[in-house]
Structures are given as C-alpha cells and as structure tokens.
Design a protein around this motif. Structure first.
Motif, mmCIF file in Angstrom:
data_model
loop_
_atom_site.group_PDB
_atom_site.id
_atom_site.type_symbol
_atom_site.label_atom_id
_atom_site.label_comp_id
_atom_site.label_asym_id
_atom_site.label_seq_id
_atom_site.Cartn_x
_atom_site.Cartn_y
_atom_site.Cartn_z
ATOM 1 N N LEU A 156 -31.417 90.846 -60.265
ATOM 2 C CA LEU A 156 -30.943 90.518 -61.607
ATOM 3 C C LEU A 156 -31.484 89.167 -62.058
ATOM 4 O O LEU A 156 -31.875 88.999 -63.220
ATOM 5 C CB LEU A 156 -29.411 90.514 -61.629
ATOM 6 N N VAL A 157 -31.513 88.200 -61.150
ATOM 7 C CA VAL A 157 -32.071 86.891 -61.511
ATOM 8 C C VAL A 157 -33.553 87.011 -61.817
ATOM 9 O O VAL A 157 -34.067 86.402 -62.774
ATOM 10 C CB VAL A 157 -31.803 85.883 -60.383
ATOM 11 N N ALA A 158 -34.283 87.812 -61.023
ATOM 12 C CA ALA A 158 -35.708 88.007 -61.278
ATOM 13 C C ALA A 158 -35.963 88.699 -62.609
ATOM 14 O O ALA A 158 -37.001 88.464 -63.253
ATOM 15 C CB ALA A 158 -36.335 88.809 -60.135
ATOM 16 N N CYS A 159 -35.025 89.536 -63.036
ATOM 17 C CA CYS A 159 -35.151 90.227 -64.327
ATOM 18 C C CYS A 159 -34.632 89.377 -65.486
ATOM 19 O O CYS A 159 -34.522 89.881 -66.611
ATOM 20 C CB CYS A 159 -34.401 91.555 -64.281
ATOM 21 N N ARG A 160 -34.310 88.123 -65.231
ATOM 22 C CA ARG A 160 -33.841 87.181 -66.254
ATOM 23 C C ARG A 160 -32.546 87.665 -66.933
ATOM 24 O O ARG A 160 -32.331 87.466 -68.121
ATOM 25 C CB ARG A 160 -34.920 86.930 -67.307
ATOM 26 N N VAL A 161 -31.704 88.297 -66.140
ATOM 27 C CA VAL A 161 -30.400 88.740 -66.626
ATOM 28 C C VAL A 161 -29.420 87.576 -66.520
ATOM 29 O O VAL A 161 -29.362 86.882 -65.501
ATOM 30 C CB VAL A 161 -29.897 89.947 -65.817
ATOM 31 N N THR A 162 -28.650 87.349 -67.573
ATOM 32 C CA THR A 162 -27.656 86.276 -67.583
ATOM 33 C C THR A 162 -26.225 86.787 -67.724
ATOM 34 O O THR A 162 -25.283 86.058 -67.441
ATOM 35 C CB THR A 162 -27.936 85.300 -68.733
ATOM 36 N N SER A 163 -26.054 88.032 -68.162
ATOM 37 C CA SER A 163 -24.720 88.577 -68.397
ATOM 38 C C SER A 163 -24.643 89.974 -67.798
ATOM 39 O O SER A 163 -25.566 90.782 -67.969
ATOM 40 C CB SER A 163 -24.407 88.628 -69.897
ATOM 41 N N VAL A 164 -23.551 90.240 -67.090
ATOM 42 C CA VAL A 164 -23.366 91.512 -66.391
ATOM 43 C C VAL A 164 -22.003 92.071 -66.759
ATOM 44 O O VAL A 164 -21.017 91.333 -66.815
ATOM 45 C CB VAL A 164 -23.469 91.328 -64.861
ATOM 46 N N ALA A 165 -21.945 93.377 -67.011
ATOM 47 C CA ALA A 165 -20.686 94.071 -67.280
ATOM 48 C C ALA A 165 -20.465 95.134 -66.211
ATOM 49 O O ALA A 165 -21.405 95.826 -65.807
ATOM 50 C CB ALA A 165 -20.701 94.717 -68.663
ATOM 51 N N MET A 166 -19.230 95.240 -65.732
ATOM 52 C CA MET A 166 -18.888 96.234 -64.717
ATOM 53 C C MET A 166 -17.482 96.738 -64.977
ATOM 54 O O MET A 166 -16.652 96.045 -65.572
ATOM 55 C CB MET A 166 -18.978 95.628 -63.315
ATOM 56 N N GLU A 167 -17.231 97.973 -64.539
ATOM 57 C CA GLU A 167 -15.901 98.554 -64.684
ATOM 58 C C GLU A 167 -14.988 98.056 -63.571
ATOM 59 O O GLU A 167 -15.431 97.779 -62.457
ATOM 60 C CB GLU A 167 -15.976 100.078 -64.634
ATOM 61 N N ALA A 168 -13.700 97.958 -63.886
ATOM 62 C CA ALA A 168 -12.688 97.585 -62.892
ATOM 63 C C ALA A 168 -12.287 98.837 -62.132
ATOM 64 O O ALA A 168 -11.345 99.539 -62.507
ATOM 65 C CB ALA A 168 -11.478 96.951 -63.576
ATOM 66 N N THR A 169 -13.022 99.151 -61.058
ATOM 67 C CA THR A 169 -12.790 100.350 -60.271
ATOM 68 C C THR A 169 -12.097 99.968 -58.975
ATOM 69 O O THR A 169 -12.744 99.450 -58.047
ATOM 70 C CB THR A 169 -14.125 101.062 -59.969
ATOM 71 N N GLY A 170 -10.790 100.209 -58.884
ATOM 72 C CA GLY A 170 -10.051 99.873 -57.681
ATOM 73 C C GLY A 170 -10.237 98.406 -57.309
ATOM 74 O O GLY A 170 -10.074 97.506 -58.134
ATOM 75 N N VAL A 171 -10.617 98.183 -56.040
ATOM 76 C CA VAL A 171 -10.959 96.843 -55.574
ATOM 77 C C VAL A 171 -12.432 96.760 -55.196
ATOM 78 O O VAL A 171 -12.875 95.751 -54.639
ATOM 79 C CB VAL A 171 -10.086 96.439 -54.360
ATOM 80 N N TYR A 172 -13.203 97.818 -55.510
ATOM 81 C CA TYR A 172 -14.614 97.829 -55.139
ATOM 82 C C TYR A 172 -15.414 96.787 -55.919
ATOM 83 O O TYR A 172 -16.482 96.368 -55.474
ATOM 84 C CB TYR A 172 -15.217 99.221 -55.384
ATOM 85 N N TRP A 173 -14.930 96.376 -57.063
ATOM 86 C CA TRP A 173 -15.674 95.434 -57.894
ATOM 87 C C TRP A 173 -15.589 94.000 -57.385
ATOM 88 O O TRP A 173 -16.419 93.162 -57.726
ATOM 89 C CB TRP A 173 -15.148 95.469 -59.335
#
Length: 458
Positions: free
Chosen positions: A62-79
């Motif tokens: 993600l850093v190599a792809c110049r990503v600065t913001s990430v979104a993820m679902e709240a799935t159990g405690v896997y996140w």
C-alpha cells in the motif's frame, strides 16, 4: 436526465473522486482482498494472508502504491490486527459499519467487495467509525476484559448458591450477599470441613443484620459430599476470577498513572458527596476517582449516579475527551440517547431511539436506573417524573440523555458540577406545574391554598 426505466443517461457526469489515494480491504479469517486505484499497480486487486508477515507485506504494498487512506469493514475481531499494522505505518484507516454496504446489490465475491469498498471510499461516501487513540484503546481493552471477568465470576456465585440450597443451607436468606465478609467466611469454613452450625455462625460480622442464632438455624442442613465438592470448586473459581480482576485493576492503575504523570498537580480537591458512596465489591481497588480527576481536570464523579466505575467506562469508550463531537447533540446521537427520526414526505413516521451496542450509552442508562430509586435528588425527581409521564423505558433514556449532556459540558469546558443548576431546573418544573394547577382551578372558579409552606416552590 434519465432514460426510461429510471436508469441514468450516458451523458450524466460521474461522481467526483474526492480521495485518489484510497484503498479498500475486505477482511476474512484466512485471507484479505485489497484493491488500490487502477493506475497504481498492474494488478490493483491482490490477495494477502492474515499472518503478521502477510500484513507487513500488505502495508509495504500500500505504501508503494502511494495509498494514504484505507477503508475496511468491521468484521468480528479479524480487522484488529490489520488496523493496528496499517495505523502504525502512518496510513489513515477508516473502520466502516457493514450496514453502509450490506444493501448494495451486485457483489458476488470478495474481490468485488474490496473493489466496491475502494470505489465508495474514493468518492467519500463512507464514514469511518470512531476509534480512540492507541493509549485509550489499550485502557478500553483492559476495562472490557475486567467486565468479562466479572460476568464469569457472577456465574460461579450462582453455583455456590445452588450448592448451598441443595444442602438446604439457607445462607442467602440470612446474609444479604454470600460473597461479603460473613458469607465468604462461612463458605470457606464449610469447605474446610466445619459442620457445626453454632461454630459457623461465629463467623458473623458485627454489621450483619441477622443474629447468630438465626444464622445457626439457617446453616442446619444435609451436608452431602457431592454438594460440598461442587461448592469447593465454585469457590475456587470465584477466587481465581477475583485474583484476575485484581491484576486488571493493577494494570489499569499503572496505565492511568502513566497518562497522568504530566498532569497539573495544582488542581483543587474534588468536591465531597453529601452522602459518601458505599464501597462496591465490583468497584476498582485503586483510587479511580483521583486518577480520572487528574486525567480530565474535572471531577465527573460528582454527577449524581456516576461513580468511578461508570465514569472510567465512559471515558475509555470515548477516548478521554469529547473532541470528536463538536456539539452535544452529536455526542448524544452517537451514544444512541437521542431520538432517530424517520421522515417521509415531510412527516415524522417514528421517533425511536436507535438500537445499538454502544457501551458508553449503556453506562449512562445504568446510571439512570439508579437515579429512579434515588430520593432527595433533583435528577432522581426528574427521572420519576418522566416515568409517570412516558413509562419506565423512556424515562431511563431521557435521564441518561440529561446525564450525557451534563457529562459533555463538564468535560468540554472543564466546569465543575453545579448541583444548584439541576435544583433550579426542578424548581422551574414545579413552578410550571403549579401554574397549570392554578389555571385549571380558575376554570372552575376555585383557588389554590398553600397548606405546607415548605412544599411550595420558591
């Protein structure tokens, strides 16, 4: 302009991209699908494992792809592991409520899930859930673990009661709490082999309401080996969980002392309660009120109904401050203590409070329940007045909402609790009621007369 059938015309402009450096993650128990913008990598959708080295590779990509913001679902405690690794790498991680995505049709696989999350996140259509800072999240985890231990310990208290009743030992009838000093002393003596009711009754503490003779009569029963064995195991487990709770208290105290090491030592002493609070067996073993006072700069335990246990639960859930909520209305809405209006065609269809598992809101509700039984308390009078008008359920929510507003203003403005303000509100309520009664009496040509001047509003 739309085509026939409601589909948008081809000439209609697309949604603007507000975050071109956004990525979307779909997290499972064994794999993570990640999508980055299509121009950042020849393979914008990749699969990663859930082991820690895999998460490090995910962060590197993600850093190599110049990503600065990430979104993820709240799935159990896997996140949780992915959230912590990505946050440590300096990425802005947004935890998304699955309710924002579950009604979107056309997604059949995990690959499409992560692509859809990335697309919505780049459009700015996803709002992240509130997460406190790392130090407060640690305190929150310790406190939640402590609550879990207390729940498990409560089950073994019931097991001890069951074993006693199976032997017809009516200890719960003569002792208010079998885990108090008198109750535990008697149970430990029984487990140690004592069977004489008179000797068992000698463990009675001076503050016990029942006499030694009554306790001895209640402890005359049928001592059977299988029930003694069950009582012994339940007592051992109770002691084990009690020791684990003490360890949690020690760790929470250490964390709070580290946070308050640089706090202002010139704070005035906290105000004393008119009636000293009784010591709860489930309460913290350390000076929680003093440490929380140093942490926030205001004595939140001075609010009626809020003890140190409740205050620290609320503080750890909200991150120690109310900076995330610009207004008190937003704060109460996040706690699910404000009505959620469902409007259609300009008409309010329902005004129900949102159903949620917000632990901060639950703490305020529990405090409101104690105020229902609190005499000579303006907030208690307000709660009982709401119960008479709207029923017990709405009265608890209304009182919890009032407590949350007081809590917010004290914490935001560092203002001490002013009981006179609550008293003035109660006096204004009594004055409104008196004015209403006078107006109703005047309709029938009657006049009100004061019988007891001390009950008339000032």
């Amino acid at each position: 302009m739309t085509k026939q059938g409601g589909r948008p015309a081809a000439s209609e402009p697309a949604l603007p991209i507000l975050d071109a450096n956004a990525a979307g993650l779909d997290i499972g128990s064994a794999e993570i699908w990640v999508c980055v913008p299509a121009d950042r990598d020849p393979t914008p959708v990749r699969r990663f494992g859930t082991y820690t080295p895999d998460l490090q590779q995910l962060a590197d990509w993600l850093v190599a792809c110049r990503v600065t913001s990430v979104a993820m679902e709240a799935t159990g405690v896997y996140w949780l592991p992915a959230f912590e690794v990505l946050e440590a790498r300096g990425l802005q991680v947004s935890l998304i409520n699955p309710h924002q995505l579950k009604h979107v049709p056309g997604r059949k696989s995990d690959i499409q899930d992560c692509q859809w999350i990335q697309r919505l996140h780049s459009y700015g259509l996803l709002s992240g859930s509130f997460q406190p800072e790392a130090d407060m999240r640690a305190l929150r985890s310790y406190l939640r673990q402590r609550s879990t231990l207390l729940e498990h310990r409560a089950a073994h208290i019931q097991h001890m009661q069951k074993a006693l009743l199976q032997m017809n030992l009516q200890l719960p009838q003569v002792v208010h709490d079998i885990t108090g000093q008198t109750g535990l002393a008697i149970i430990r003596a029984i487990v140690a082999g004592e069977r004489d009711p008179q000797r068992l009754a000698q463990h009675r503490q001076p503050g016990c309401a029942q006499s030694a003779a009554t306790i001895a009569k209640a402890l005359t029963g049928n001592y059977r080996a299988e029930h003694i064995f069950a009582l012994k195991q339940a007592l051992t487990l109770y002691d084990t969980y009690t020791e684990q709770v003490r360890e949690c208290d020690a760790e929470i105290e250490r964390q709070l002392q580290d946070l308050t090491a640089d706090a202002d030592d010139e704070l005035p002493p906290p105000a004393q309660r008119s009636k000293p609070a009784s010591r709860s067996k489930n309460g913290p073993s350390y000076d929680a009120r003093g440490l929380l006072y140093k942490l926030t700069g205001v004595d939140l335990c001075a609010i009626p109904g809020l003890g140190p246990t409740t205050v620290q639960q609320i503080l750890f859930e909200i991150g120690g401050s109310v900076a995330a909520w610009p207004t008190v209305k937003q704060f109460c809405s996040w706690l699910a203590l404000a009505p959620h209006h469902e409007i259609s065609g300009g008409k309010v269809l329902r005004r129900q409070v949102r159903k949620t598992g917000n632990r901060g809101g639950q703490a305020f509700r529990m405090a409101a329940q104690t105020l229902l039984r609190s005499p000579n308390n303006p907030l208690g009078a307000y709660s009982r007045r709401m119960r008479a008008r709207h029923g017990p359920e709405r009265a608890i929510i209304a009182t919890a909402h009032k407590l949350a507003r007081i809590f917010y203003h004290m914490l935001k403005h560092r203002m001490p609790f002013d009981p006179q303000q609550v008293t003035d509100d109660e006096q204004r309520s009594r004055q409104r009621k008196l004015t209403y009664l006078q107006r109703e009496a005047a309709k029938y040509g009657l006049a009100l007369t004061t019988i007891n001047p001390t009950l008339s509003p000032t």
